[in-house]
Design a protein around this motif. Structure first.
Motif, PDB file in Angstrom:
ATOM      1  N   ALA A  81      -0.240 -14.680  -8.619  1.00  2.00           N
ATOM      2  CA  ALA A  81      -0.551 -15.542  -9.758  1.00  2.00           C
ATOM      3  C   ALA A  81      -1.255 -14.692 -10.822  1.00  2.00           C
ATOM      4  O   ALA A  81      -1.298 -13.467 -10.716  1.00  2.00           O
ATOM      5  N   ALA A  82      -1.767 -15.327 -11.824  1.00  2.00           N
ATOM      6  CA  ALA A  82      -2.471 -14.585 -12.874  1.00  2.00           C
ATOM      7  C   ALA A  82      -3.588 -13.751 -12.254  1.00  2.00           C
ATOM      8  O   ALA A  82      -4.398 -14.254 -11.463  1.00  2.00           O
ATOM      9  N   LEU A  83      -3.623 -12.489 -12.597  1.00  2.00           N
ATOM     10  CA  LEU A  83      -4.607 -11.565 -12.038  1.00  2.00           C
ATOM     11  C   LEU A  83      -5.665 -11.233 -13.076  1.00  2.00           C
ATOM     12  O   LEU A  83      -5.341 -10.872 -14.208  1.00  2.00           O
ATOM     13  N   ARG A  84      -6.917 -11.335 -12.681  1.00  3.83           N
ATOM     14  CA  ARG A  84      -8.022 -11.000 -13.573  1.00  3.83           C
ATOM     15  C   ARG A  84      -8.420  -9.556 -13.351  1.00  3.83           C
ATOM     16  O   ARG A  84      -8.599  -9.116 -12.205  1.00  3.83           O
ATOM     17  N   PRO A  85      -8.585  -8.767 -14.405  1.00  3.90           N
ATOM     18  CA  PRO A  85      -8.963  -7.363 -14.250  1.00  3.90           C
ATOM     19  C   PRO A  85     -10.209  -7.207 -13.379  1.00  3.90           C
ATOM     20  O   PRO A  85     -11.197  -7.918 -13.551  1.00  3.90           O
ATOM     21  N   GLY A  86     -10.127  -6.276 -12.433  1.00  2.00           N
ATOM     22  CA  GLY A  86     -11.251  -6.003 -11.551  1.00  2.00           C
ATOM     23  C   GLY A  86     -11.471  -7.022 -10.469  1.00  2.00           C
ATOM     24  O   GLY A  86     -12.456  -6.933  -9.730  1.00  2.00           O
ATOM     25  N   GLN A  87     -10.549  -7.983 -10.333  1.00  2.00           N
ATOM     26  CA  GLN A  87     -10.749  -9.072  -9.377  1.00  2.00           C
ATOM     27  C   GLN A  87      -9.628  -9.144  -8.334  1.00  2.00           C
ATOM     28  O   GLN A  87      -9.400 -10.185  -7.755  1.00  2.00           O
ATOM     29  N   TYR A  88      -8.956  -8.022  -8.092  1.00  2.00           N
ATOM     30  CA  TYR A  88      -7.886  -8.013  -7.099  1.00  2.00           C
ATOM     31  C   TYR A  88      -7.716  -6.598  -6.558  1.00  2.00           C
ATOM     32  O   TYR A  88      -8.276  -5.625  -7.087  1.00  2.00           O
ATOM     33  N   ILE A  89      -6.919  -6.486  -5.495  1.00  2.00           N
ATOM     34  CA  ILE A  89      -6.642  -5.211  -4.836  1.00  2.00           C
ATOM     35  C   ILE A  89      -5.146  -4.942  -4.915  1.00  2.00           C
ATOM     36  O   ILE A  89      -4.334  -5.869  -4.864  1.00  2.00           O
ATOM     37  N   VAL A  90      -4.762  -3.684  -5.032  1.00  2.00           N
ATOM     38  CA  VAL A  90      -3.366  -3.263  -4.979  1.00  2.00           C
ATOM     39  C   VAL A  90      -3.169  -2.365  -3.765  1.00  2.00           C
ATOM     40  O   VAL A  90      -3.980  -1.456  -3.521  1.00  2.00           O
ATOM     41  N   CYS A  91      -2.119  -2.610  -3.004  1.00  2.00           N
ATOM     42  CA  CYS A  91      -1.737  -1.744  -1.893  1.00  2.00           C
ATOM     43  C   CYS A  91      -0.400  -1.094  -2.238  1.00  2.00           C
ATOM     44  O   CYS A  91       0.595  -1.791  -2.440  1.00  2.00           O
ATOM     45  N   LEU A  92      -0.402   0.205  -2.290  1.00  2.00           N
ATOM     46  CA  LEU A  92       0.738   0.968  -2.783  1.00  2.00           C
ATOM     47  C   LEU A  92       1.262   1.851  -1.647  1.00  2.00           C
ATOM     48  O   LEU A  92       0.510   2.598  -1.045  1.00  2.00           O
ATOM     49  N   GLY A  93       2.571   1.735  -1.345  1.00  2.00           N
ATOM     50  CA  GLY A  93       3.101   2.545  -0.257  1.00  2.00           C
ATOM     51  C   GLY A  93       4.581   2.300  -0.026  1.00  2.00           C
ATOM     52  O   GLY A  93       5.308   1.875  -0.927  1.00  2.00           O
ATOM     53  N   ALA A  94       5.013   2.539   1.205  1.00  2.00           N
ATOM     54  CA  ALA A  94       6.417   2.435   1.569  1.00  2.00           C
ATOM     55  C   ALA A  94       6.628   1.217   2.480  1.00  2.00           C
ATOM     56  O   ALA A  94       5.898   0.224   2.374  1.00  2.00           O
ATOM     57  N   ALA A  95       7.627   1.288   3.370  1.00  2.00           N
ATOM     58  CA  ALA A  95       7.979   0.136   4.200  1.00  2.00           C
ATOM     59  C   ALA A  95       6.844  -0.293   5.119  1.00  2.00           C
ATOM     60  O   ALA A  95       6.773  -1.465   5.516  1.00  2.00           O
ATOM     61  N   GLN A  96       5.946   0.635   5.451  1.00  2.00           N
ATOM     62  CA  GLN A  96       4.816   0.291   6.315  1.00  2.00           C
ATOM     63  C   GLN A  96       3.858  -0.641   5.587  1.00  2.00           C
ATOM     64  O   GLN A  96       3.329  -1.587   6.175  1.00  2.00           O
ATOM     65  N   THR A  97       3.627  -0.394   4.317  1.00  2.00           N
ATOM     66  CA  THR A  97       2.796  -1.296   3.508  1.00  2.00           C
ATOM     67  C   THR A  97       3.538  -2.595   3.226  1.00  2.00           C
ATOM     68  O   THR A  97       2.948  -3.683   3.275  1.00  2.00           O
ATOM     69  N   PHE A  98       4.828  -2.493   2.928  1.00  2.00           N
ATOM     70  CA  PHE A  98       5.670  -3.686   2.740  1.00  2.00           C
ATOM     71  C   PHE A  98       5.557  -4.612   3.944  1.00  2.00           C
ATOM     72  O   PHE A  98       5.427  -5.835   3.794  1.00  2.00           O
ATOM     73  N   GLY A  99       5.613  -4.038   5.141  1.00  2.00           N
ATOM     74  CA  GLY A  99       5.432  -4.836   6.351  1.00  2.00           C
ATOM     75  C   GLY A  99       6.717  -5.319   6.992  1.00  2.00           C
ATOM     76  O   GLY A  99       6.864  -6.514   7.265  1.00  2.00           O
ATOM     77  N   CYS A 100       7.645  -4.402   7.265  1.00  2.00           N
ATOM     78  CA  CYS A 100       8.902  -4.790   7.923  1.00  2.00           C
ATOM     79  C   CYS A 100       8.633  -5.429   9.279  1.00  2.00           C
ATOM     80  O   CYS A 100       7.801  -4.939  10.056  1.00  2.00           O
ATOM     81  N   PHE A 101       9.319  -6.531   9.541  1.00  2.00           N
ATOM     82  CA  PHE A 101       9.242  -7.279  10.799  1.00  2.00           C
ATOM     83  C   PHE A 101       7.852  -7.881  11.047  1.00  2.00           C
ATOM     84  O   PHE A 101       7.533  -8.240  12.181  1.00  2.00           O
ATOM     85  N   CYS A 102       7.050  -7.967  10.019  1.00  2.00           N
ATOM     86  CA  CYS A 102       5.683  -8.471  10.181  1.00  2.00           C
ATOM     87  C   CYS A 102       5.460  -9.644   9.233  1.00  2.00           C
ATOM     88  O   CYS A 102       5.613  -9.497   8.015  1.00  2.00           O
ATOM     89  N   GLU A 103       5.078 -10.785   9.772  1.00  2.00           N
ATOM     90  CA  GLU A 103       4.831 -11.972   8.962  1.00  2.00           C
ATOM     91  C   GLU A 103       3.603 -11.797   8.080  1.00  2.00           C
ATOM     92  O   GLU A 103       3.582 -12.258   6.941  1.00  2.00           O
ATOM     93  N   ARG A 104       2.583 -11.119   8.594  1.00  2.00           N
ATOM     94  CA  ARG A 104       1.326 -10.950   7.849  1.00  2.00           C
ATOM     95  C   ARG A 104       0.940  -9.464   7.876  1.00  2.00           C
ATOM     96  O   ARG A 104       0.151  -9.045   8.709  1.00  2.00           O
ATOM     97  N   PRO A 105       1.508  -8.662   6.961  1.00  2.00           N
ATOM     98  CA  PRO A 105       1.145  -7.241   6.903  1.00  2.00           C
ATOM     99  C   PRO A 105      -0.287  -7.073   6.410  1.00  2.00           C
ATOM    100  O   PRO A 105      -0.923  -8.029   5.946  1.00  2.00           O
TER     101      PRO A 105
END
Length: 331
Positions: free
Chosen positions: A36-60
């Motif tokens: 949803a709308a993101l406020r600067p400084g009020q959220y986290i970003v996770c940057l990566g490949a399929a492991q961060t995406f979370g293949c076969f995982c409901e809650r990565p």
């Protein structure tokens, strides 16, 4: 040009719904739900490949962080990505640099450029000598086969010893070049990130171990492409991690094998299922009843716990931003 190695949705639909959405800035598809709308400084970003995406995982782990800490988390995991992929997409920096914390995964080096293969930062390489586009395993397998053919004059036991321990000079040269370029790509990536960062090692092996599902060892091998790559992140060793660790504000080690291999079951019936990997990539056609490659749900839980300290600091920064007094015009 927007490339998509995989969204994994068609392949894995029986097991998990990734709720993919298209990022309007880059045109890339990421795992949802769409933030949803993101406020600067009020959220986290996770940057990566399929492991961060979370293949076969409901809650990565990005979803677990959001649940556990109550702060929005943007999952920018992208299948087959290496650091060069994200330097190719500076349009993502708008969301990355407004974050309270950017978790940057240690990604595979097989998705890196060298003088023999062009990657574009993805694990699907163009052979510069032929123009053919193939998966990294096939590309490097051909390179090993070419080098092995040049050793045909050696007695069999000697040739095997060279393949296992020393390696053909041309293969060693390409790998050394690839590793240098991988480090340079991370330097470029971190130089572009102005938000606080945490470098995440997420793997079933330590950086100093070179292992596969079948065995582990401490030296680089050249007798087989999978042995040469090692377990995820492929081709990454201790010296490479040491080179990029100082680039990040924090370093988090999540070395775990808990829950791996993961049995694959239907989200509709709970019954065991077999996944046809050929539905996603014809070059990877194979049916599997378990996930022995991507992190298991338990490994994602371990990773979310390992990230607690940098996330706690990010929450403190976000709280400080929220409580700053509002200023009016000049006095």
């Amino acid at each position: 040009m927007v490339e998509h190695l995989s969204g994994y949705q068609d392949r894995d639909w029986e097991i998990v719904d990734y709720r993919l959405y298209q990022d309007h800035r880059s045109g890339l598809w990421f795992r949802g739900p769409e933030p949803a709308a993101l406020r600067p400084g009020q959220y986290i970003v996770c940057l990566g490949a399929a492991q961060t995406f979370g293949c076969f995982c409901e809650r990565p782990y990005p979803a677990l962080l959001e649940e556990q800490w109550g702060m929005p988390v943007v999952n920018l995991g992208y299948g087959g990505a290496g650091p060069r992929f994200f330097t190719r997409h500076p349009e993502l920096l708008a969301v990355i640099n407004d974050a309270a914390l950017v978790v940057v995964q240690v990604m595979s080096a097989r998705s890196e450029d060298n003088s023999r293969f062009a990657s574009g930062g993805l694990e699907y390489l163009t052979d510069r000598s032929t123009g053919d586009r193939v998966a990294a395993a096939h590309a490097y397998g051909s390179l090993l086969a070419e080098a092995d053919a040049r050793l045909a004059w050696l007695p069999g036991p000697v040739r095997k010893a060279v393949r296992i321990v020393k390696g053909p000079p041309e293969v060693r040269r390409v790998l050394a070049e690839t590793r240098r370029n991988w480090i340079d790509s991370y330097r470029e990536l971190f130089a572009s990130i102005t938000a606080p960062t945490a470098l995440l090692w997420m793997s079933r092996r330590r950086p100093g171990w070179h292992r596969t599902d079948r065995a582990r060892w401490w030296w680089q091998r050249y007798d087989d492409v999978n042995a040469m790559f090692g377990d995820y992140p492929q081709l990454v060793n201790r010296s490479m991690v040491r080179a990029i660790r100082p680039l990040a504000g924090d370093y988090v080690d999540s070395t775990t094998r808990r829950g791996s291999p993961q049995p694959l079951v239907s989200r509709f019936t709970g019954a065991p299922v077999r996944v046809d990997f050929g539905r996603d990539r014809q070059d990877l056609a194979e049916e599997r009843a378990e996930n022995a490659y991507y992190p298991s749900p338990e490994m994602h839980e371990d990773t979310a716990r390992a990230l607690a300290a940098p996330v706690r600091r990010a929450l403190a920064r976000a709280s400080a931003v929220r409580t700053l007094p509002k200023t009016g015009g000049a006095v």
